[in-house]
Design an enzyme around this catalytic site. Structure first.
Site, PDB file in Angstrom:
ATOM      1  N   GLU A 224      51.666   6.968-128.138  1.00  0.00           N
ATOM      2  CA  GLU A 224      50.518   7.830-127.829  1.00  0.00           C
ATOM      3  C   GLU A 224      51.015   9.198-127.393  1.00  0.00           C
ATOM      4  O   GLU A 224      52.171   9.352-127.004  1.00  0.00           O
ATOM      5  CB  GLU A 224      49.705   7.245-126.664  1.00  0.00           C
ATOM      6  N   LYS A 226      51.422  12.085-124.748  1.00  0.00           N
ATOM      7  CA  LYS A 226      51.425  12.177-123.291  1.00  0.00           C
ATOM      8  C   LYS A 226      50.660  13.436-122.938  1.00  0.00           C
ATOM      9  O   LYS A 226      51.079  14.534-123.254  1.00  0.00           O
ATOM     10  CB  LYS A 226      52.860  12.245-122.785  1.00  0.00           C
ATOM     11  N   ARG A 231      46.855  11.556-114.099  1.00  0.00           N
ATOM     12  CA  ARG A 231      46.637  10.122-114.285  1.00  0.00           C
ATOM     13  C   ARG A 231      45.549   9.672-113.319  1.00  0.00           C
ATOM     14  O   ARG A 231      45.623   9.969-112.126  1.00  0.00           O
ATOM     15  CB  ARG A 231      47.944   9.395-113.969  1.00  0.00           C
ATOM     16  N   ARG A 250      46.591   8.527-109.167  1.00  0.00           N
ATOM     17  CA  ARG A 250      47.582   7.471-109.443  1.00  0.00           C
ATOM     18  C   ARG A 250      48.135   6.857-108.161  1.00  0.00           C
ATOM     19  O   ARG A 250      48.685   5.769-108.178  1.00  0.00           O
ATOM     20  CB  ARG A 250      48.732   8.006-110.286  1.00  0.00           C
ATOM     21  N   GLU A 275      43.795   9.507-118.555  1.00  0.00           N
ATOM     22  CA  GLU A 275      44.170  10.856-118.168  1.00  0.00           C
ATOM     23  C   GLU A 275      42.906  11.671-117.929  1.00  0.00           C
ATOM     24  O   GLU A 275      42.009  11.699-118.772  1.00  0.00           O
ATOM     25  CB  GLU A 275      44.987  11.486-119.310  1.00  0.00           C
ATOM     26  N   LYS A 401      58.282   7.349-121.084  1.00  0.00           N
ATOM     27  CA  LYS A 401      57.722   8.666-121.365  1.00  0.00           C
ATOM     28  C   LYS A 401      58.826   9.520-121.986  1.00  0.00           C
ATOM     29  O   LYS A 401      59.983   9.436-121.593  1.00  0.00           O
ATOM     30  CB  LYS A 401      57.190   9.308-120.088  1.00  0.00           C
TER      31      LYS A 401
END
Ligand SMILES: [Zn+2]
Ligand SMILES: [Zn+2]
Lengths: 530, 343
Positions: A224, A226, A231, A250, A275, A401
């Protein structure tokens, strides 16, 4: 109050997590409710509002102490609370201070116009150390090297319980945690939080390494974008008599109040992971736009219209009241997709399913990364194992990531300021600038990225090359080039240069490079997000 | 003639032209008048040194018998002449043998107070207020945040810690000249009569104090302790620089105690890795600096040695003329702290 101040004092000067934990457990065992729970809340950063504002404190001290002397003292001490604690001119010792909880009750109950008088009265019966404790508590600025995470661990150890129990309970219980503490001591039942919307600790990723890319195997991974937002976890239960909705950061901070436009449209019984961004229908606005929203605790309608909040959803922990965390990602994704595209409640203009991408080989993956990074709304790629369960924390080998490479520029140091806390005796905050014709315009400020040794050298350089003083700020000779790394550039009306850097940090100190060869503002403007 | 015309600062120190002498010069000169024995005031190699008997003894202990060609012990309150200049030494209350120096010439008087304090100190006679035209004052703790607590309170913290951690060796960092002895005396005053253990660097100066009839009780060099484990629960005094070095690793379960006026600022105490910071200073705190200026009541204050800007600002607010006396070797900022003597 004495015991609380004493605890903070000891925690402050004790190094080592075990020793700190021992002090806290000792305090918990020897301090009555509700004081100890308030202390836990203060240390964990779980107090929900300031008892008084920093400005109130500043106002009180400027009424009592000469402004110049305050400025010089603050410059030296590096921290307002401690400066005030020492400078407070009145002291009438009292035999016994009120309990911590009495003081807190007092501030919670006092009317707005009496806060300042109440604070002044307390400061006048306290020692400097106790004043410091009160000021830190009241402005929620305690930093004594005990993180929220470790306080949970300490509570778990104290009560011989599992940390995951504490984490689950944590957002369902409130200071002063009397029930929680009694349960930890086996003196009461486990607190019932079934009625409370709770934060589920999120699953985090590791930075990707070259070897993971080399070993890339397409059928194992979900790829996906980023996104360059923040978050969030969206939790909602509108199926009860009293419907509840919350947006958590988060780390579990409740940020619902800042995003009513997003929450308004949501219904159902679910917990979604995604997000938060400013989105105009499908199109994603810059991080800078999101910043406008993050800065506002209570956004105006106009602001919400200009910068509407949206969420790109990439995972689901609960859908229709059913816990999905023990299903593999592939199945969670399927359920999420069905929900967001096929159900009445799920189809929602504010919620967008995260797009998945495809690469057939390591080479294709590299090409894909390069391609997505050209889009400035994207920070890189996420790679998630399709068979990964939703596990709180940072489990190994599950999620990666792959960030975009940082930008760097050569800038010239212009001003320096002392740091705070541990660094208050060093000039550790640097403002740097870029050239426009033959003048330097400040483009940002950095206070990280260097080693302790480099800090000493920089500090020494500042002292030897200072040419002026503006309050706590020293102007320096425009001679030292700093190679600054940053994640993005935005336009900014706050800076004269018209730009603002995201996450600037010192990458290298270019002792060798003449200032005249530093970068121009034009170069930096060319990197601006569009 | 105004003292600004016959006193000057050069790269060696404060110079009195008509008397042809320096006060606390940083490099060797013909004639040096020395206020006290700290290394940022007393250096070796001068041709002719004038100082109190105690200060000369301290200098000999540190630099050897040959620390200056000629050494002249000066009695307090007894005028000496250098050409047309009259010089008189007075107690400063800072450390053993510390003095202020009154300089009179051409109808004006200047007091160089050196380092000084106003609190009780059993190792030296108290600071004397000497009326003068120009008062030269230190500014080590010249910020209103500095208010030193009573020494008894700080010593009580150390004794309390010994009670709470009876198996930990309490390693106390204290500067070898002045601070170390003051801590020992305050412990004795508080009733602590167990032996106190010393790092090698502290021993000679403690012996010197004892020669001047200052009773420090039983002192034992750590080097003479065969089984270092027996130092659990004891007090060991070492120079601050030795706290973190290899030497301290032989001590059992160390609890680090730092003794200094800087310990009042928590970030600094933390920087020094103090687990127990004790605020004990041989300098004036802010209220005492202001009190002293008021009592001396000069027409002009020259400020040196520390946070000059704050004290100059405040002295002017109090109606005095004030300016900075920028001195060589007297660094205005933190770099000077470690180099500077007993703070
Ligand atoms: Zn001194
Ligand atoms: Zn000195």
């Amino acid at each position: 109050m004495e015991a609380f101040s004493e605890l903070l004092e000891q925690l402050y000067f004790t190094s080592g997590n075990n020793a700190k934990a021992a002090l806290i457990k000792d305090y918990l065992a020897s301090t009555p409710d509700p004081d100890r729970g308030w202390a836990v809340a203060a240390i964990a950063g779980a107090l929900k509002f300031d008892f008084f504002k920093r400005n109130t404190v500043k106002k009180l001290i400027t009424e009592r102490v000469d402004g110049e002397l305050f400025a010089m003292s603050y410059d030296y001490v590096g921290e307002v609370s401690e400066t005030v604690a020492h400078l407070w001119p009145d002291y009438e010792p009292s035999v016994k201070l009120p309990a911590l909880s009495e003081i807190i009750d007092d501030f919670m109950g006092v009317s707005r116009n009496k806060v300042s008088g109440t604070l002044a009265n307390y400061l006048s019966i306290m020692t400097p150390a106790q004043r410091w404790a009160l000021l830190k508590l009241g402005t929620r600025g305690l930093r004594i090297g005990v993180s929220a995470r470790s306080i949970k661990q300490i509570l778990a150890d104290y009560g011989n319980k599992d940390i995951s129990d504490i984490e689950t309970l944590w957002h369902g219980v409130k200071p002063p945690y009397t029930n929680l503490l009694l349960w930890l001591e086996d003196k009461g039942p486990k607190p019932d939080i079934s009625d409370v919307l709770t934060f589920h600790p999120v699953m985090l990723s590791h930075p990707i390494e070259e070897k993971h890319i080399d070993d890339f195997c397409p059928h194992l991974w979900q790829i996906e974008n980023k996104y360059d937002g923040i978050r969030v976890q969206l939790a909602c239960n509108t199926q009860k008599a009293e419907s509840q909705k919350a947006l958590f950061s988060r780390t579990g901070d409740d940020i619902s109040h800042a995003f009513p436009d997003l929450l308004e449209a949501i219904s159902g019984n679910l917990v979604l992971d995604g997000e938060l961004l400013v989105m105009h229908k499908e199109s994603i606005d810059t991080f800078n736009a999101l910043q406008q929203r993050l800065n506002k605790k209570k956004p105006s309608n106009a602001l919400m219209k200009t910068f509407p909040a949206g969420m790109i959803v990439y995972d689901a922990l609960v859908i229709e009241g059913i816990d999905l965390t023990s299903l593999p990602l592939a199945e969670r994704r399927k359920k999420l997709q069905d929900y967001l595209t096929q159900t009445e409640k799920g189809i929602n203009p504010r919620l967008h399913l995260s797009t998945t991408l495809f690469a057939a080989s390591a080479d294709e993956l590299r090409a894909l990364h390069q391609k997505v990074c050209q889009n400035r709304a994207v920070e890189g790629l996420m790679l998630k194992r399709l068979d990964s369960y939703y596990v709180p924390g940072r489990p190994k080998g599950k999620w990666y990531k792959w960030k975009r490479d940082a930008f760097t520029v050569d800038a010239v140091m212009m001003y320096a300021q002392r740091g705070h806390g541990k660094r208050s005796s060093f000039y550790s905050d640097y403002t740097f600038g870029a050239w426009q014709d033959d003048t330097l315009l400040p483009i940002g400020k950095a206070y990280s990225g260097f080693t302790d040794d480099e800090l000493k050298k920089l500090d020494n350089w500042v002292r030897r090359n200072a040419i002026g003083r503006f309050g706590p700020v020293r102007e320096v000779k425009k001679e030292l080039v700093l190679e600054v790394a940053f994640d993005a550039v935005h336009t900014s009306s706050r800076h004269k240069s018209g730009v603002a850097l995201r996450f600037p940090r010192i990458h290298r100190i270019r002792w060798d490079k003449p200032a005249s060869e530093a970068d121009t503002l034009e170069t930096i403007v060319s990197l601006i997000d569009t | 003639m105004h003292p600004s015309q016959w006193m000057k600062i050069d790269n060696i120190g404060l110079y009195c032209k008509p008397g042809d002498f320096y006060i606390d010069p940083m490099s060797p000169v013909q004639t040096a008048l020395v206020t006290h024995g700290h290394a940022d005031h007393a250096r070796e190699g001068h041709k002719h040194v004038f100082a109190s008997h105690e200060t000369l003894a301290i200098m000999r202990t540190r630099y050897g018998e040959e620390m200056a060609d000629e050494q002249q012990g000066v009695a307090m309150q007894t005028p000496l002449t250098f050409n047309d200049v009259v010089v008189t030494f007075y107690p400063a209350g800072h450390i053993l043998g510390s003095t202020q120096i009154l300089i009179e010439y051409a109808g004006y008087s200047v007091v160089v107070s050196g380092d000084y304090k106003r609190r009780h100190d059993p190792t030296c006679p108290p600071f004397e207020v000497i009326p003068c035209d120009v008062f030269i004052t230190e500014a080590t703790f010249a910020l209103p945040v500095f208010r030193h607590p009573p020494i008894g309170d700080e010593i009580a913290k150390l004794l309390h810690s010994l009670a709470v951690f009876p198996s930990r060796c309490h390693l106390v960092g204290a500067y070898a000249l002045g601070k170390c002895q003051r801590v020992i005396l305050a412990l004795r005053e508080a009733g602590y009569d167990a032996p106190i253990y010393l790092h090698g660097a502290q021993i000679k100066l403690c012996q010197l104090y004892q020669q001047f009839d200052i009773a420090l009780g039983e002192l034992i060099p750590v080097s003479e302790v065969v089984d270092k484990q027996t130092l659990a629960g004891e007090i060991v005094i070492a120079p601050p620089s030795a706290l973190a070095d290899r030497w301290s690793r032989s001590l059992p379960n160390v609890r680090t105690v730092m003794v200094s006026g800087w310990m009042q600022i928590r970030a600094r105490a933390k920087q020094r890795n103090a687990e127990l910071p004790l605020i004990i200073s041989d300098h004036c705190d802010w209220p005492e600096l202001l009190q002293t200026i008021e009592e001396v009541n000069p027409t002009e204050v020259w400020v040196t040695h520390g946070r000059e800007d704050a004290l100059i600002y405040q002295a002017r607010k109090m109606g005095y003329r004030a300016r900075a006396l920028s001195m060589v070797g007297y660094d205005e900022d933190e770099q000077g702290e470690s180099f500077h003597g007993s703070v």
